[in-house]
Motif scaffolding. Structure first.
Motif, short mmCIF file in Angstrom:
data_model
loop_
_atom_site.label_atom_id
_atom_site.label_comp_id
_atom_site.label_asym_id
_atom_site.label_seq_id
_atom_site.Cartn_x
_atom_site.Cartn_y
_atom_site.Cartn_z
N LEU A 1 9.11 138.87 72.01
CA LEU A 1 9.03 137.41 72.16
C LEU A 1 9.56 136.72 70.91
O LEU A 1 10.26 135.72 71.01
N MET A 2 9.23 137.26 69.75
CA MET A 2 9.76 136.69 68.51
C MET A 2 11.28 136.76 68.49
O MET A 2 11.97 135.76 68.22
N GLU A 3 11.81 137.93 68.79
CA GLU A 3 13.27 138.10 68.80
C GLU A 3 13.92 137.15 69.81
O GLU A 3 14.91 136.47 69.51
N CYS A 4 13.37 137.09 71.01
CA CYS A 4 13.96 136.29 72.08
C CYS A 4 13.94 134.80 71.75
O CYS A 4 14.93 134.11 71.97
N THR A 5 12.83 134.30 71.23
CA THR A 5 12.75 132.87 70.95
C THR A 5 13.70 132.47 69.82
O THR A 5 14.27 131.38 69.85
N LEU A 6 13.89 133.36 68.87
CA LEU A 6 14.87 133.06 67.81
C LEU A 6 16.28 133.02 68.38
O LEU A 6 17.10 132.17 68.00
N MET A 7 16.57 133.93 69.31
CA MET A 7 17.88 133.92 69.97
C MET A 7 18.08 132.62 70.75
O MET A 7 19.16 132.02 70.72
N LEU A 8 17.04 132.18 71.44
CA LEU A 8 17.15 130.93 72.20
C LEU A 8 17.40 129.74 71.28
O LEU A 8 18.22 128.87 71.58
N GLU A 9 16.70 129.71 70.16
CA GLU A 9 16.87 128.59 69.23
C GLU A 9 18.26 128.56 68.61
O GLU A 9 18.76 127.48 68.26
N GLU A 10 18.88 129.73 68.48
CA GLU A 10 20.27 129.74 68.00
C GLU A 10 21.20 129.03 68.97
O GLU A 10 22.19 128.43 68.56
N LYS A 11 20.91 129.13 70.26
CA LYS A 11 21.78 128.55 71.28
C LYS A 11 21.36 127.13 71.66
O LYS A 11 22.21 126.30 72.02
N PHE A 12 20.06 126.87 71.62
CA PHE A 12 19.54 125.58 72.12
C PHE A 12 18.56 125.02 71.09
O PHE A 12 17.36 125.32 71.13
N THR A 13 19.07 124.23 70.18
CA THR A 13 18.22 123.65 69.15
C THR A 13 17.09 122.84 69.79
O THR A 13 17.32 122.04 70.69
N GLY A 14 15.88 123.07 69.33
CA GLY A 14 14.74 122.30 69.82
C GLY A 14 14.19 122.75 71.15
O GLY A 14 13.34 122.07 71.74
#
Length: 224
Positions: free
Chosen positions: A156-169
Motif C-alpha cells: 500500500l505504501m509503494e502503490c500510493t507513492l506511485m499514484l501520487e507521482e502520477k496524480f498530485t493530490g
C-alpha cells in the motif's frame, strides 16, 4: 547458493520493485544483476533458471524463484510479514493482490504510446474501486491486518507513492491513507529507502522501456 539474496531483473521498477520494498522493510541485504542484453536473458534460459521463461528471478535459500506473487509471498512468510494465521494471511493476500492489480496498470505506461486514456482509467479506478477499500480498512487500525505490519502495508505504501507521482493530490479525500503513509515513513528502513542513493528505483524512463523491449525482442509489450 545460500548466501546473499540476488535479484535478476532490469535496472528499473517493474515487477521487481515490490520485492525490493519487501526485502528493505525486512532489513535484508540483497544484490542485483541487471538484465541489459538479449544474451543475458538467453543465458538464463539456457541455464534453465526461468521456469516459465520470465523474470523476475530471485536467488534465495538455495532456490531460484520466479513468479512475482510466489516470490513475494515466500519472502513475506520467511520474514514474518504474512500474518499470524490463515485468516490473517487470506486478508493480506486479498489486499496485496488488489494493490498489485492497480500497480500493474501503472507499470505498463512506459510501453504505451497514448497514455492519457490509461491514466484516466487508473485515476478513476483508484478513486472508485481501490482507495476506498483501504481508507475504510484504516479507519482506526494502525495497520491493515491484525494490528501488525505486513506485506500488504508495504504494498500500500509503494502503490500510493506511485499514484501520487502520477496524480498530485489524489489522496486529498483519503485522510486515513495519508496518515498511514506518515506512519510508514517513520519506519527507519522505509525512511532510508526513500532517500536518494537507496536501492529504490526512479520512475521508468525511455532507457528502461527500450532495454526491456530489446531484451525480449519485442516492439511493444502485450497489454492486459
Amino acid at each position: 547458493m545460500s548466501g546473499k539474496i540476488t535479484l535478476h531483473y532490469f535496472n528499473g521498477r517493474g515487477k521487481m520493485e515490490s520485492i525490493r520494498w519487501l526485502l528493505t522493510v525486512a532489513e535484508v541485504e540483497f544484490d542485483e544483476i541487471y538484465l541489459t542484453t538479449r544474451e543475458q536473458y538467453e543465458q538464463l534460459l539456457s541455464d534453465d533458471d526461468l521456469l516459465f521463461q520470465q523474470v523476475p528471478l530471485v536467488e534465495i535459500d538455495g532456490m531460484k524463484l520466479v513468479q512475482t506473487k510466489a516470490i513475494f509471498n515466500y519472502i513475506a512468510e520467511k520474514y514474518n510479514l504474512h500474518g499470524k494465521d490463515p485468516k490473517d494471511r487470506v486478508m493480506i493476500n486479498m489486499y496485496s493482490e488488489g494493490l498489485m492489480d492497480l500497480m500493474e496498470m501503472i507499470m505498463i505506461l512506459p510501453f504505451v504510446s497514448d497514455t492519457k486514456p490509461k491514466l484516466d482509467n487508473i485515476q478513476k479506478k483508484a478513486n472508485e474501486r481501490y482507495l476506498p477499500v483501504f481508507e475504510k480498512a484504516l479507519a482506526g487500525p494502525v495497520y491493515l491486518v491484525g494490528g501488525k505490519l505486513s506485506c500488504a502495508d508495504v504494498l500500500l505504501m509503494e502503490c500510493t507513492l506511485m499514484l501520487e507521482e502520477k496524480f498530485t493530490g489524489i489522496l486529498a479525500d483519503f485522510p486515513n491513507i495519508k496518515s498511514f503513509q506518515g506512519r510508514m515513513t517513520r519506519i527507519p528502513a522505509i525512511s532510508r529507502f526513500l532517500q536518494p542513493g537507496s536501492k529504490r528505483k526512479p520512475q521508468p524512463d525511455e532507457i528502461y522501456s527500450k532495454t526491456v523491449l530489446e531484451v525480449f525482442k519485442m516492439t511493444s509489450l502485450p497489454l492486459p
